[in-house]
Design a protein around this motif. Structure first.
Motif, PDB file in Angstrom:
ATOM      1  N   SER B   4       0.656  -1.232  -0.069  1.00  0.00           N
ATOM      2  CA  SER B   4       0.081  -0.103  -0.015  1.00  0.00           C
ATOM      3  C   SER B   4       0.786   1.278  -0.019  1.00  0.00           C
ATOM      4  O   SER B   4       2.175   1.133   0.650  1.00  0.00           O
ATOM      5  CB  SER B   4      -0.839   0.223   1.238  1.00  0.00           C
ATOM      6  N   LYS B   5       0.365   2.434  -0.540  1.00  0.00           N
ATOM      7  CA  LYS B   5       1.081   3.733  -0.533  1.00  0.00           C
ATOM      8  C   LYS B   5       0.876   4.310   0.856  1.00  0.00           C
ATOM      9  O   LYS B   5      -0.503   3.943   1.611  1.00  0.00           O
ATOM     10  CB  LYS B   5       0.375   4.637  -1.458  1.00  0.00           C
ATOM     11  N   ARG B   6       1.793   4.898   1.259  1.00  0.00           N
ATOM     12  CA  ARG B   6       1.693   5.158   2.831  1.00  0.00           C
ATOM     13  C   ARG B   6       1.642   6.690   2.941  1.00  0.00           C
ATOM     14  O   ARG B   6       1.897   7.538   2.121  1.00  0.00           O
ATOM     15  CB  ARG B   6       2.960   4.657   3.303  1.00  0.00           C
ATOM     16  N   ILE B   7       0.697   6.958   3.988  1.00  0.00           N
ATOM     17  CA  ILE B   7       0.774   8.459   4.407  1.00  0.00           C
ATOM     18  C   ILE B   7       1.347   8.794   5.979  1.00  0.00           C
ATOM     19  O   ILE B   7       1.412   8.081   6.786  1.00  0.00           O
ATOM     20  CB  ILE B   7      -0.788   8.997   4.756  1.00  0.00           C
ATOM     21  N   ILE B   8       2.340   9.542   5.838  1.00  0.00           N
ATOM     22  CA  ILE B   8       3.156   9.840   6.852  1.00  0.00           C
ATOM     23  C   ILE B   8       3.204  11.146   7.298  1.00  0.00           C
ATOM     24  O   ILE B   8       3.703  12.091   6.971  1.00  0.00           O
ATOM     25  CB  ILE B   8       4.753   9.376   6.614  1.00  0.00           C
ATOM     26  N   PRO B   9       2.617  11.555   8.966  1.00  0.00           N
ATOM     27  CA  PRO B   9       2.472  12.725   9.242  1.00  0.00           C
ATOM     28  C   PRO B   9       3.774  13.109   9.857  1.00  0.00           C
ATOM     29  O   PRO B   9       4.399  11.997  10.295  1.00  0.00           O
ATOM     30  CB  PRO B   9       1.313  12.735  10.330  1.00  0.00           C
ATOM     31  N   CYS B  10       4.352  14.413  10.032  1.00  0.00           N
ATOM     32  CA  CYS B  10       5.357  14.563  10.393  1.00  0.00           C
ATOM     33  C   CYS B  10       5.440  15.560  11.573  1.00  0.00           C
ATOM     34  O   CYS B  10       4.834  16.791  11.382  1.00  0.00           O
ATOM     35  CB  CYS B  10       6.297  15.385   9.210  1.00  0.00           C
ATOM     36  N   LEU B  11       6.220  15.342  12.480  1.00  0.00           N
ATOM     37  CA  LEU B  11       6.103  16.112  13.816  1.00  0.00           C
ATOM     38  C   LEU B  11       7.465  16.956  13.839  1.00  0.00           C
ATOM     39  O   LEU B  11       8.491  16.190  14.016  1.00  0.00           O
ATOM     40  CB  LEU B  11       5.999  15.477  15.219  1.00  0.00           C
ATOM     41  N   VAL B 202      10.825   5.991  -2.330  1.00  0.00           N
ATOM     42  CA  VAL B 202      10.781   7.602  -2.177  1.00  0.00           C
ATOM     43  C   VAL B 202       9.629   8.134  -1.574  1.00  0.00           C
ATOM     44  O   VAL B 202       8.455   7.764  -1.753  1.00  0.00           O
ATOM     45  CB  VAL B 202      10.950   8.172  -3.362  1.00  0.00           C
ATOM     46  N   ILE B 203       9.763   8.863  -0.289  1.00  0.00           N
ATOM     47  CA  ILE B 203       8.707   9.509   0.388  1.00  0.00           C
ATOM     48  C   ILE B 203       8.878  10.977  -0.112  1.00  0.00           C
ATOM     49  O   ILE B 203      10.047  11.584  -0.036  1.00  0.00           O
ATOM     50  CB  ILE B 203       9.012   9.485   1.776  1.00  0.00           C
ATOM     51  N   ALA B 204       7.728  11.306  -0.801  1.00  0.00           N
ATOM     52  CA  ALA B 204       7.641  12.686  -1.110  1.00  0.00           C
ATOM     53  C   ALA B 204       7.256  13.886   0.004  1.00  0.00           C
ATOM     54  O   ALA B 204       6.527  13.401   0.807  1.00  0.00           O
ATOM     55  CB  ALA B 204       6.499  12.686  -2.129  1.00  0.00           C
ATOM     56  N   VAL B 226       3.870   9.399   1.087  1.00  0.00           N
ATOM     57  CA  VAL B 226       3.647  10.965   1.030  1.00  0.00           C
ATOM     58  C   VAL B 226       3.673  11.513   2.490  1.00  0.00           C
ATOM     59  O   VAL B 226       3.063  10.718   3.193  1.00  0.00           O
ATOM     60  CB  VAL B 226       2.430  11.509   0.447  1.00  0.00           C
ATOM     61  N   LEU B 227       4.329  12.421   2.772  1.00  0.00           N
ATOM     62  CA  LEU B 227       4.812  13.023   3.934  1.00  0.00           C
ATOM     63  C   LEU B 227       4.250  14.561   4.051  1.00  0.00           C
ATOM     64  O   LEU B 227       4.184  15.249   3.094  1.00  0.00           O
ATOM     65  CB  LEU B 227       6.269  13.221   4.314  1.00  0.00           C
ATOM     66  N   ALA B 228       3.569  14.818   5.072  1.00  0.00           N
ATOM     67  CA  ALA B 228       2.660  16.104   5.395  1.00  0.00           C
ATOM     68  C   ALA B 228       2.847  16.614   6.669  1.00  0.00           C
ATOM     69  O   ALA B 228       2.804  15.653   7.537  1.00  0.00           O
ATOM     70  CB  ALA B 228       1.530  16.257   4.668  1.00  0.00           C
ATOM     71  N   ALA B 229       2.958  17.728   6.958  1.00  0.00           N
ATOM     72  CA  ALA B 229       2.882  18.273   8.390  1.00  0.00           C
ATOM     73  C   ALA B 229       1.601  19.124   8.566  1.00  0.00           C
ATOM     74  O   ALA B 229       0.809  18.901   9.361  1.00  0.00           O
ATOM     75  CB  ALA B 229       4.153  18.821   8.857  1.00  0.00           C
ATOM     76  N   SER B 230       1.725  20.340   8.044  1.00  0.00           N
ATOM     77  CA  SER B 230       0.688  21.191   8.386  1.00  0.00           C
ATOM     78  C   SER B 230      -0.777  21.060   8.165  1.00  0.00           C
ATOM     79  O   SER B 230      -1.654  21.208   8.890  1.00  0.00           O
ATOM     80  CB  SER B 230       1.247  22.585   7.965  1.00  0.00           C
ATOM     81  N   ILE B 231      -1.064  20.352   7.163  1.00  0.00           N
ATOM     82  CA  ILE B 231      -2.356  19.992   6.577  1.00  0.00           C
ATOM     83  C   ILE B 231      -3.196  19.246   7.563  1.00  0.00           C
ATOM     84  O   ILE B 231      -4.308  19.355   8.108  1.00  0.00           O
ATOM     85  CB  ILE B 231      -2.660  19.466   5.377  1.00  0.00           C
TER      86      ILE B 231
END
Lengths: 203, 255
Positions: B4-11, B202-204, B226-231
């Motif tokens: 599966s494709k992953r969603i990674i929140p970043c702190l 690769v993590i975008a 995919v990595l995201a923080a603020s959203i």
């Protein structure tokens, strides 16, 4: 009190495995140890492993190896990731490494292509090929977390399979041994259920 | 299917506290990394990345304690980055409960460090973070930058990721410094170029402003994660919503 010993031979994310087991333990004591006496007194054994299989085999000193082989003959044993791979016949990693030859099957390299990345890293579905006590309360095709570049494609001890480019064996079982390619300690609720089932398992 | 494709929140964590704004309702302490990690875990995050942005190296014990606290309560993979300078740093992070460590500046300054780290701990736990900036005037060409984009290195991003992959990196965390903070979406030309030239995931990262951006990172960029923080921090979108949107677009995700 049931004593669960996680074998500490220097290879493996023991903290994660230990914490996950502790979080579901009620009456069990979780001990992380490389002490042979502890292993002999264990009621259940967890055999983890990460990194290169050659290093894992080398880290398992001759001395400890004998004790491990003796102790996992009858005691409920859970092998994880490279721990699982070490129980098979052989691996082609590191130009060929002999395994402990307890489970049937060989380890080969996963082939990458335009759509298939190696390492196989992330969550993937585990399809059960038969029933087992350790799969109790876990729905078929649940997601578990994987990180590995080598896999077992065929085994007469196969219990579950997973697809990454092609099907490979993601869990094996034989008598008192249950072995998984994925990491239950990183697989959230379903992973913790598997650990709970292991603690409840009697043979 | 495959993985599966992953969603990674970043702190982003400074001295043991999450910074860059986290704004959740129903959370006792919005600065507590453990509370926030648990929240993301409940919402279905596939992994958590914690970036230690503490400037001083003296508060390292606080970092280790935070890692230990998260790892004791959240049973999904945890990557820790920021200030990872030597083998001992990695060893302590892994012992504290990190599953992977992310190496950035130290890799650029000493590429052999990547090799030594992968040899010692295995590729599966070595993430190389690459900060990329478009080369002025050159279409489709990016260079590695360090120190938050202030320092240009003149190292080609594609060549660099190929090199660290050969040295044993198990994964690349690729951040576009041109897009970071803009909310305009990933630099998908960059993601696709890098992802197409190496066999490892690769993590975008950098630039996510809405859920379509996450989908584009995978469908157009070819990222594995995919990595995201603020959203996610500001509860603009939950991780569950992000996964639903990805699934609706035909991407295989863990729900």
């Amino acid at each position: 009190m049931t004593r669960v010993v996680v074998i500490d031979y220097g290879m493996g994310n023991l903290h994660s495995v230990g914490k996950a087991l502790e979080s579901v333990a009620e009456f069990e004591r979780v001990i992380i140890s490389s002490d042979k006496e502890q292993l002999k007194q264990a009621d259940k054994i967890v055999f983890p492993g990460v990194g290169a299989i050659k290093d894992c085999m080398a880290a398992l000193s001759l001395d400890l190896r004998e004790t491990v082989l003796e102790q996992i003959k009858n005691k409920p044993t859970l092998a994880i990731c490279v721990g699982m791979q070490m129980l098979l016949e052989s691996s082609e990693e590191n130009d060929g490494v002999e395994g402990l030859n307890i489970l049937n099957g060989k380890i080969t390299k996963i082939k990458s292509n335009d759509h298939i990345k190696v390492p196989h890293m992330g969550w993937n579905k585990v399809k059960f090929l038969k029933d087992h006590f350790l799969l109790r309360n876990i729905p078929d095709s649940s997601f578990f977390y994987f990180v590995h570049s080598y896999c077992c494609l065929e085994s007469s001890d196969a219990l579950a399979e997973t697809e990454h480019g092609r099907n490979f064996i993601s869990a094996l079982e034989k008598d008192n041994i249950f072995a998984v390619q994925f990491h239950p300690e990183k697989s959230q609720a379903e992973g913790l259920k598997l650990y709970k089932n292991f603690l409840d398992w009697s043979i | 299917m495959s993985v599966s494709k992953r969603i990674i929140p970043c702190l982003d964590v400074d001295k043991g506290r999450v910074v860059k704004g986290v704004n959740f309702l129903n959370i006792r302490d919005a600065g507590d990394p453990v509370e926030i990690a648990k929240r993301y875990d409940n919402e279905g995050a596939d992994e958590i990345t914690m970036l230690d942005i503490t400037a001083s190296h003296e508060t390292r014990d606080t970092t280790y304690k935070t890692v230990e606290d998260i790892a004791s309560q959240v049973f999904i993979p945890l990557t820790v980055g920021g200030g990872v300078r030597n083998i001992d740093d990695i060893k302590t992070l892994l012992r504290s409960g990190a599953d992977k460590v992310s190496i950035n500046t130290s890799a650029v300054e000493n590429p052999d460090f990547v090799k030594a780290a992968a040899d010692k701990f295995g590729s599966q736990c070595i993430v190389v973070a690459v900060d990329a900036k478009a080369r002025n005037g050159e279409e489709g060409s990016w260079e590695v930058v360090t120190y938050g984009g202030r320092n240009r290195t003149n190292i080609d991003v594609v060549e660099w990721t190929q090199q660290v992959q050969e040295y044993g990196a198990g994964e690349i965390l690729l951040t576009s410094m041109d897009r970071d903070g803009t909310k305009e979406g990933f630099d998908n030309n960059l993601v696709s170029k890098v992802s197409g030239s190496i066999p490892i995931p690769v993590i975008a990262s950098g630039g996510v402003g809405n859920l379509d951006h996450l989908i584009d990172g995978i469908k157009i960029g070819g990222a594995e994660a995919v990595l995201a923080a603020s959203i996610f921090h500001f509860s603009e979108y939950s991780i569950a919503e992000a996964k639903e949107a990805m699934r609706a677009s035909g991407i295989e995700v863990r729900i």
